[in-house]
Scaffold this motif. Structure first.
Motif, short mmCIF file in Angstrom:
data_model
loop_
_atom_site.label_atom_id
_atom_site.label_comp_id
_atom_site.label_asym_id
_atom_site.label_seq_id
_atom_site.Cartn_x
_atom_site.Cartn_y
_atom_site.Cartn_z
N UNK A 138 0.92 -1.12 -0.29
CA UNK A 138 0.02 0.05 0.03
C UNK A 138 0.89 1.26 -0.16
N UNK A 139 0.55 2.07 -0.76
CA UNK A 139 1.41 3.34 -1.05
C UNK A 139 1.51 4.08 0.29
N UNK A 140 2.66 4.62 0.67
CA UNK A 140 2.75 5.13 2.00
C UNK A 140 1.84 6.30 2.16
N UNK A 141 1.61 7.07 1.33
CA UNK A 141 0.51 8.33 1.47
C UNK A 141 -0.79 7.77 1.97
N UNK A 142 -1.23 6.65 1.51
CA UNK A 142 -2.59 6.05 1.66
C UNK A 142 -2.50 5.06 2.99
N UNK A 143 -1.34 4.71 3.40
CA UNK A 143 -1.24 4.21 4.60
C UNK A 143 -1.23 4.97 5.87
N UNK A 144 -0.78 6.34 5.50
CA UNK A 144 -0.47 7.29 6.65
C UNK A 144 -1.56 7.42 7.30
N UNK A 145 -3.10 7.51 6.90
CA UNK A 145 -3.90 7.71 7.67
C UNK A 145 -4.41 6.63 8.61
N UNK A 146 -4.16 5.39 8.27
CA UNK A 146 -4.27 4.11 9.10
C UNK A 146 -3.37 4.27 10.32
N UNK A 147 -2.02 4.61 9.85
CA UNK A 147 -0.90 4.64 11.09
C UNK A 147 -1.12 5.61 12.08
N UNK A 148 -1.69 6.65 11.51
CA UNK A 148 -2.06 7.92 12.35
C UNK A 148 -3.29 7.26 13.53
N UNK A 149 -4.14 6.80 12.99
CA UNK A 149 -5.46 6.58 13.64
C UNK A 149 -4.79 5.37 14.60
#
Length: 355
Positions: free
Chosen positions: A42-53
């Motif tokens: 999964x491209x890192x910009x798309x993964x960012x919201x999941x990781x942040x949450x």
């Protein structure tokens, strides 16, 4: 034997050789007490919201996120495990067949997560490999290039590919490099008797191939390509929200649906954190973020709305051809079958005639 052959083919092939992984570090917002390592397609910009949450609920966890191709993930987990060292704590990949193979060959471990009991049977294999998304392969199209609309089926694509407007303007995955591209092709061959006529027609039109969804979508969005075939719908849908010239279509004859599969590797340094992240992705919050913000259709029955597996199945029915998480996926990794399918693909492209 399979492990040695896979590593030899993967690491020796420049198409798969991971020159440099894209590594992103998400520092623990509350001060680091632990570190979670993730390998993902999964491209890192798309993964960012999941990781942040995830970090909101686990503020002491730093996340080290490596964006890799599916084959790179499998090769890394195999080589790192076999060398006796640690590997990722969690692996999340669009290469369904590769993920199931890892689990089948002992490179994943069973996990206990609260959501597993209610997870669909097709999406859970032995509590080791879990489908976490529901992603159709779509046609992306450049709206200004089709004032009357794009082809609606594979037969219509064959006809359009024979027109001057198609020359040099069709893109799809390089099936020798892209695990999801290869899986889409293999499923197409099972569901569409004229698949090689389509490949030949695209070959005559100067088909361009790429290893990633993003490369194709970029070129369709700006008009360098008119069509992108069998593209992960999640990426296409996310971009279409900000690109007015980018259209997304589910072909009416049939649409193959794949999933991103998550697992906790056997050699994970922190399997507890890997299991915790998996539980987050399977939970209501993780599935809702994927469905609403990332446009990765939710598998969970708890999530409502149009961007869920249940809603898509209710609306489209038999048009959808989902790929279950099961040992049946291992057939696509048979090296002889794989070589034959890729050779047939290349022959059709080169000759411009169905083999």
């Amino acid at each position: 034997m399979w492990r040695a052959l896979f590593l030899m083919l993967t690491l020796a092939n420049p198409a798969f050789a991971p020159a440099k992984a894209e590594v992103a570090r998400f520092p623990a917002p509350g001060g680091e007490t632990a570190s979670l390592s993730i390998y993902s397609t999964l491209d890192q910009p798309l993964a960012a919201p999941l990781i942040t949450a995830f970090q909101v609920a686990h503020p002491g966890v730093t996340v080290v996120y490596e964006d890799l191709l599916a084959a790179e993930i499998a090769a890394r987990i195999i080589s790192e495990t076999d060398s006796g060292g640690p590997t990722a704590d969690f692996a999340f990949s669009s290469g369904m067949d590769l993920q199931v193979k890892l689990a089948n060959d002992g490179y994943a471990q069973p996990v206990t997560v609260p959501q597993a009991a209610a997870w669909p049977d097709w999406a859970n294999w032995r509590d080791m490999a879990f489908a976490l998304t529901y992603e159709p392969g779509v046609l992306v199209w450049h709206k200004p290039s089709f004032p009357d609309g794009p082809p609606q089926s594979r037969l219509e694509m064959i006809a359009w590919a024979q027109t001057p407007a198609a020359q040099g303007r069709i893109g799809t995955y390089d099936v020798a490099r892209s695990a999801v591209g290869y899986l889409y092709l293999a499923r197409d061959a099972e569901h569409f008797a004229d698949i090689w006529s389509l490949v030949a027609a695209m070959g005559r039109a100067g088909l361009q191939t790429f290893p990633t969804s993003q490369a194709i979508i970029d070129r369709v969005a700006d008009g360098r390509l008119a069509l992108g075939y069998n593209i992960l719908g999640s990426y296409a849908d996310a971009r279409a929200r900000t690109e007015p010239d980018l259209g997304v279509l589910l072909l009416k004859d049939f649409t193959v649906v794949v999933s991103r599969v998550g697992l906790v590797p056997r050699a994970a340094a922190r399997p507890d954190l890997g299991s915790t992240f998996l539980a987050f992705l399977m939970g209501r919050e993780g599935q809702t973020i994927m469905a609403d913000r990332l446009r990765l259709a939710a598998v969970s029955l708890e999530v409502s709305g149009q961007n869920t597996a249940r809603a898509m199945e209710a609306a489209l029915g038999d048009q959808l051809r989902p790929v279950p998480v099961s040992p049946g996926l291992l057939a696509y990794l048979d090296q002889s079958k794989r070589a034959k399918l890729i050779a047939r693909w290349e022959a059709a492209l080169a000759s411009g005639a169905a083999p």
